[in-house]
Design a protein around this motif. Structure first.
Motif, PDB file in Angstrom:
ATOM      1  N   ARG A 297       0.943  -1.185  -0.013  1.00 47.58           N
ATOM      2  CA  ARG A 297      -0.022  -0.137  -0.046  1.00 47.58           C
ATOM      3  C   ARG A 297       0.920   1.398   0.039  1.00 47.58           C
ATOM      4  NH1 ARG A 297      -4.498  -0.514   4.608  1.00 47.58           N
ATOM      5  NH2 ARG A 297      -5.371   1.249   3.154  1.00 47.58           N
ATOM      6  N   SER A 298       1.682   1.387  -1.059  1.00 43.95           N
ATOM      7  CA  SER A 298       2.745   2.433  -1.332  1.00 43.95           C
ATOM      8  C   SER A 298       2.456   2.800  -2.566  1.00 43.95           C
ATOM      9  CB  SER A 298       4.061   2.200  -0.720  1.00 43.95           C
ATOM     10  OG  SER A 298       4.526   1.151  -1.565  1.00 43.95           O
ATOM     11  N   GLY A 299       3.110   4.172  -2.919  1.00 45.96           N
ATOM     12  CA  GLY A 299       2.948   4.559  -4.308  1.00 45.96           C
ATOM     13  C   GLY A 299       4.605   4.640  -4.833  1.00 45.96           C
ATOM     14  N   ARG A 300       5.242   3.308  -4.538  1.00 46.48           N
ATOM     15  CA  ARG A 300       6.825   3.350  -4.920  1.00 46.48           C
ATOM     16  C   ARG A 300       6.839   2.688  -6.229  1.00 46.48           C
ATOM     17  NH1 ARG A 300       8.967   0.444   0.086  1.00 46.48           N
ATOM     18  NH2 ARG A 300       7.006  -0.574   0.087  1.00 46.48           N
ATOM     19  N   CYS A 301       5.968   2.359  -7.157  1.00 44.71           N
ATOM     20  CA  CYS A 301       6.025   1.779  -8.120  1.00 44.71           C
ATOM     21  C   CYS A 301       7.209   2.170  -9.159  1.00 44.71           C
ATOM     22  CB  CYS A 301       4.981   1.766  -9.142  1.00 44.71           C
ATOM     23  SG  CYS A 301       4.447   3.479  -9.850  1.00 44.71           S
ATOM     24  N   TRP A 302       7.605   3.285  -9.047  1.00 44.33           N
ATOM     25  CA  TRP A 302       8.750   3.792  -9.853  1.00 44.33           C
ATOM     26  C   TRP A 302      10.096   3.339  -9.259  1.00 44.33           C
ATOM     27  CZ3 TRP A 302      12.132   8.318  -7.884  1.00 44.33           C
ATOM     28  CH2 TRP A 302      11.405   8.537  -6.699  1.00 44.33           C
ATOM     29  N   MET A 303      10.183   3.273  -7.883  1.00 43.85           N
ATOM     30  CA  MET A 303      11.253   2.880  -7.475  1.00 43.85           C
ATOM     31  C   MET A 303      11.239   1.222  -7.386  1.00 43.85           C
ATOM     32  SD  MET A 303      11.295   4.784  -3.646  1.00 43.85           S
ATOM     33  CE  MET A 303      11.572   6.217  -3.490  1.00 43.85           C
ATOM     34  N   PHE A 304      10.325   0.543  -7.498  1.00 41.26           N
ATOM     35  CA  PHE A 304      10.302  -1.112  -7.661  1.00 41.26           C
ATOM     36  C   PHE A 304      10.532  -1.211  -8.891  1.00 41.26           C
ATOM     37  CE2 PHE A 304       8.443  -1.428  -3.527  1.00 41.26           C
ATOM     38  CZ  PHE A 304       8.319  -2.480  -3.214  1.00 41.26           C
ATOM     39  N   ALA A 305      10.311  -0.359 -10.049  1.00 37.87           N
ATOM     40  CA  ALA A 305      10.539  -0.657 -11.474  1.00 37.87           C
ATOM     41  C   ALA A 305      11.933  -0.401 -11.590  1.00 37.87           C
ATOM     42  CB  ALA A 305       9.736   0.149 -12.354  1.00 37.87           C
ATOM     43  N   SER A 306      12.547   0.676 -11.120  1.00 36.22           N
ATOM     44  CA  SER A 306      13.984   0.820 -11.301  1.00 36.22           C
ATOM     45  C   SER A 306      14.762  -0.259 -10.490  1.00 36.22           C
ATOM     46  CB  SER A 306      14.322   2.141 -10.712  1.00 36.22           C
ATOM     47  OG  SER A 306      13.505   3.172 -11.210  1.00 36.22           O
ATOM     48  N   LEU A 307      14.368  -0.654  -9.282  1.00 39.98           N
ATOM     49  CA  LEU A 307      15.156  -1.597  -8.722  1.00 39.98           C
ATOM     50  C   LEU A 307      15.033  -2.861  -9.484  1.00 39.98           C
ATOM     51  CD1 LEU A 307      14.479  -0.377  -4.855  1.00 39.98           C
ATOM     52  CD2 LEU A 307      16.656  -0.143  -6.009  1.00 39.98           C
ATOM     53  N   ASN A 308      13.879  -3.200 -10.021  1.00 37.70           N
ATOM     54  CA  ASN A 308      13.796  -4.480 -10.642  1.00 37.70           C
ATOM     55  C   ASN A 308      14.538  -4.540 -12.041  1.00 37.70           C
ATOM     56  OD1 ASN A 308      12.113  -5.533  -8.626  1.00 37.70           O
ATOM     57  ND2 ASN A 308      10.204  -5.020  -9.858  1.00 37.70           N
ATOM     58  N   THR A 309      14.738  -3.473 -12.435  1.00 38.39           N
ATOM     59  CA  THR A 309      15.742  -3.503 -13.750  1.00 38.39           C
ATOM     60  C   THR A 309      17.078  -3.669 -13.208  1.00 38.39           C
ATOM     61  OG1 THR A 309      16.136  -1.041 -13.795  1.00 38.39           O
ATOM     62  CG2 THR A 309      14.259  -2.113 -15.117  1.00 38.39           C
ATOM     63  N   MET A 310      17.393  -2.940 -12.152  1.00 39.28           N
ATOM     64  CA  MET A 310      18.775  -3.049 -11.545  1.00 39.28           C
ATOM     65  C   MET A 310      19.257  -4.562 -11.117  1.00 39.28           C
ATOM     66  SD  MET A 310      19.484   0.425  -9.866  1.00 39.28           S
ATOM     67  CE  MET A 310      19.324   1.927 -10.754  1.00 39.28           C
ATOM     68  N   ARG A 311      18.278  -5.144 -10.407  1.00 37.71           N
ATOM     69  CA  ARG A 311      18.588  -6.421  -9.537  1.00 37.71           C
ATOM     70  C   ARG A 311      18.734  -7.497 -10.617  1.00 37.71           C
ATOM     71  NH1 ARG A 311      13.259  -9.777  -8.025  1.00 37.71           N
ATOM     72  NH2 ARG A 311      11.886  -9.552  -9.772  1.00 37.71           N
ATOM     73  N   MET A 312      18.402  -7.265 -12.013  1.00 37.16           N
ATOM     74  CA  MET A 312      18.751  -8.284 -13.194  1.00 37.16           C
ATOM     75  C   MET A 312      20.147  -8.559 -13.292  1.00 37.16           C
ATOM     76  SD  MET A 312      17.589 -10.308 -15.029  1.00 37.16           S
ATOM     77  CE  MET A 312      18.238 -11.121 -16.826  1.00 37.16           C
ATOM     78  N   ARG A 313      20.952  -7.178 -13.067  1.00 39.31           N
ATOM     79  CA  ARG A 313      22.303  -7.345 -13.285  1.00 39.31           C
ATOM     80  C   ARG A 313      23.085  -7.947 -12.025  1.00 39.31           C
ATOM     81  NH1 ARG A 313      24.035  -3.459 -16.945  1.00 39.31           N
ATOM     82  NH2 ARG A 313      22.712  -2.352 -18.080  1.00 39.31           N
ATOM     83  N   VAL A 314      22.663  -7.609 -11.100  1.00 39.16           N
ATOM     84  CA  VAL A 314      23.130  -8.510  -9.736  1.00 39.16           C
ATOM     85  C   VAL A 314      22.875 -10.070 -10.122  1.00 39.16           C
ATOM     86  CG1 VAL A 314      23.139  -8.850  -7.242  1.00 39.16           C
ATOM     87  CG2 VAL A 314      22.746  -6.551  -8.302  1.00 39.16           C
ATOM     88  N   MET A 315      21.586 -10.552 -10.265  1.00 40.21           N
ATOM     89  CA  MET A 315      21.156 -11.869 -10.446  1.00 40.21           C
ATOM     90  C   MET A 315      22.303 -12.642 -11.642  1.00 40.21           C
ATOM     91  SD  MET A 315      17.026 -11.668 -10.144  1.00 40.21           S
ATOM     92  CE  MET A 315      16.968 -13.336 -10.802  1.00 40.21           C
ATOM     93  N   LYS A 316      22.350 -11.781 -12.712  1.00 33.83           N
ATOM     94  CA  LYS A 316      23.192 -12.321 -13.681  1.00 33.83           C
ATOM     95  C   LYS A 316      24.663 -12.448 -13.259  1.00 33.83           C
ATOM     96  CE  LYS A 316      22.495 -10.801 -17.995  1.00 33.83           C
ATOM     97  NZ  LYS A 316      22.538  -9.705 -19.122  1.00 33.83           N
TER      98      LYS A 316
END
Length: 449
Positions: free
Chosen positions: A68-87
């Motif tokens: 219940r937060s409006g942090r979608c832009w943060m989640f989207a940004s972090l989700n693009t970044m976490r891909m690099r860590v996972m790889k």
């Protein structure tokens, strides 16, 4: 009084008679009153066209949930970044802390707000600009350039280093009381200015206010870590990364992303925004020293071309859209034909507005940020369906991912963020050299996802 300016009993009788003379209206009334508009207008044939298989697809890991937060832009940004860590470390899944940038964003937005209040002290409090500043000074929302500014200054950390709190998962109370405090401070700053205080004195007042903002944020979100220990194990349970890092060190080591390579492309076909020009939005930002936002306005096809090129390099794409338009939330389907609203009501509601008119008349703007992680192509090689990583958990859509019809992309996607190398050379040069046109603070392109 002229009867044409008010509703008369005769008008009501005429409307009532017309409604009940059509049996389809009665059927629609009974269905909608019991099930709601979207459930009744849902087109099952369009739902059946969805797929779980994509021609190009980036594997992302477990779904995240902004709650219940409006942090979608943060989640989207972090989700693009976490891909690099996972790889890089061969991880099956991974999450970066979403509470960490939330803390710094609230702090920086407060400072940004105070500076704007100081800058507008000469204007009446009921001027459009000051009224706009006071309306929502500490919104959860944001845009890519604002996230870039936060990461450049503060770095990132694993979720374990700064986990969620009650106030990060549900930001309502935090936003309510911080907003009230900021407005109180704005009044005090404006009162002091009216009594002859210098800008230097107003900024000394601001320093005290910012200490209180910091205290409120620590109370609600906890203290952000200055350093933290990291132990990451890969898919084979082998230790892949071990050490102690600051947030900036961890970003440099684990994410290893050149933030300056990533730029915002918008698509807004309104008369005041010619394509192939660069834009910024007055008073939109968070980190003062980083400045504001910068976009290049291109056609939807150019946004798609850049997004597809990045996806083919196995990298996800941040994008912003008006998510609730023609959207079946339970199924996670964004499709112009998924809901037949006009047939349900018997007259045009969805038809008639083109994309430019929707922006001009306040019917649409960017409301949500997500991640493109896949795309399908038709027989002619054109995109037909996009796979979307949302941040609403795994209990909606298809195990947490949504689909987006290509025709929906044309109408309701307003922004994508890509590595500039995926743009033609002339567009890159334009983005970097063109003097930006400054849009009003209330322009729809200044909306926060």
């Amino acid at each position: 009084m002229d009867k044409t300016v008010c509703i008369t009993p005769s008008d009501i009788d005429t409307a009532q008679a017309a409604f009940f003379a059509d049996k389809s209206h009665i059927i629609a009334k009974n269905a909608v009153c019991g099930k709601g508009v979207r459930d009744v207008a849902r087109v099952p044939e369009q739902v059946a066209k969805n797929t779980t298989v994509f021609d190009v697809e980036v594997k992302q890991g477990k779904r995240t949930n902004q709650k219940r937060s409006g942090r979608c832009w943060m989640f989207a940004s972090l989700n693009t970044m976490r891909m690099r860590v996972m790889k890089k470390y061969k991880l099956s899944t991974f999450e970066l802390s979403q509470a960490y940038p939330l803390f710094w964003d609230k702090l920086e937005k407060s400072n940004w707000f105070f500076e704007n209040i100081i800058d507008t002290c000469e204007q009446p409090v009921n001027s459009r600009e000051v009224s706009f500043l006071l309306t929502d000074p500490i919104s959860d929302g944001g845009q890519w350039d604002m996230f870039k500014a936060l990461v450049s200054k503060y770095g990132v950390c694993p979720k374990e280093a700064m986990p969620e709190t009650a106030c990060s998962s549900n930001t309502s109370d935090l936003d309510t009381y911080l907003t009230r405090y900021l407005r109180l401070c704005a009044k005090q700053l404006r009162d002091a200015h009216a009594q002859g205080s210098t800008v230097e004195h107003l900024r000394s007042m601001k320093k005290t206010y910012m200490q209180n903002v910091y205290s409120l944020l620590v109370t609600c979100l906890g203290q952000p870590p200055a350093k933290f220990d990291v132990r990451l194990r890969d898919k084979d349970d082998k230790l892949a990364l071990s050490g102690t890092f600051t947030p900036l060190e961890f970003f440099k080591e684990a994410v290893a992303l050149n933030l300056d390579d990533y730029i915002s492309l918008i698509s807004a076909p309104t008369a005041d925004k010619p394509f192939n020009r660069v834009y910024t939005v007055s008073r939109l930002g968070n980190v003062v020293e980083a400045g504001g936002v910068r976009y290049i306005n291109l056609t939807p096809q150019e946004l798609k071309d850049a997004a597809i090129a990045q996806l083919k390099d196995n990298l996800p794409v941040w994008f912003g859209c008006d998510v609730m338009q023609s959207f079946l939330r339970e199924e996670g389907i964004m499709d112009l034909d998924a809901l037949d609203i006009d047939t349900l009501f018997g007259f045009d509601i969805m038809a008639g507005f083109d994309k430019a008119a929707r922006l001009d008349y306040g019917e649409s703007l960017m409301t949500h940020a997500m991640v493109l992680e896949g795309v399908n192509f038709d027989a002619d090689g054109k995109p037909s369906l996009w796979k979307v990583e949302n941040s609403w958990g795994d209990d909606h859509g298809k195990d947490g991912f949504d689909t987006l019809a290509d025709s929906w992309f044309d109408e309701y996607v307003y922004q994508v963020v890509v590595d500039k190398k995926y743009l033609p050379a002339d567009k890159r040069a334009l983005f970097e050299s063109d003097t930006p046109i400054v849009l009003d603070p209330w322009d729809p392109m200044g909306s926060l996802a």
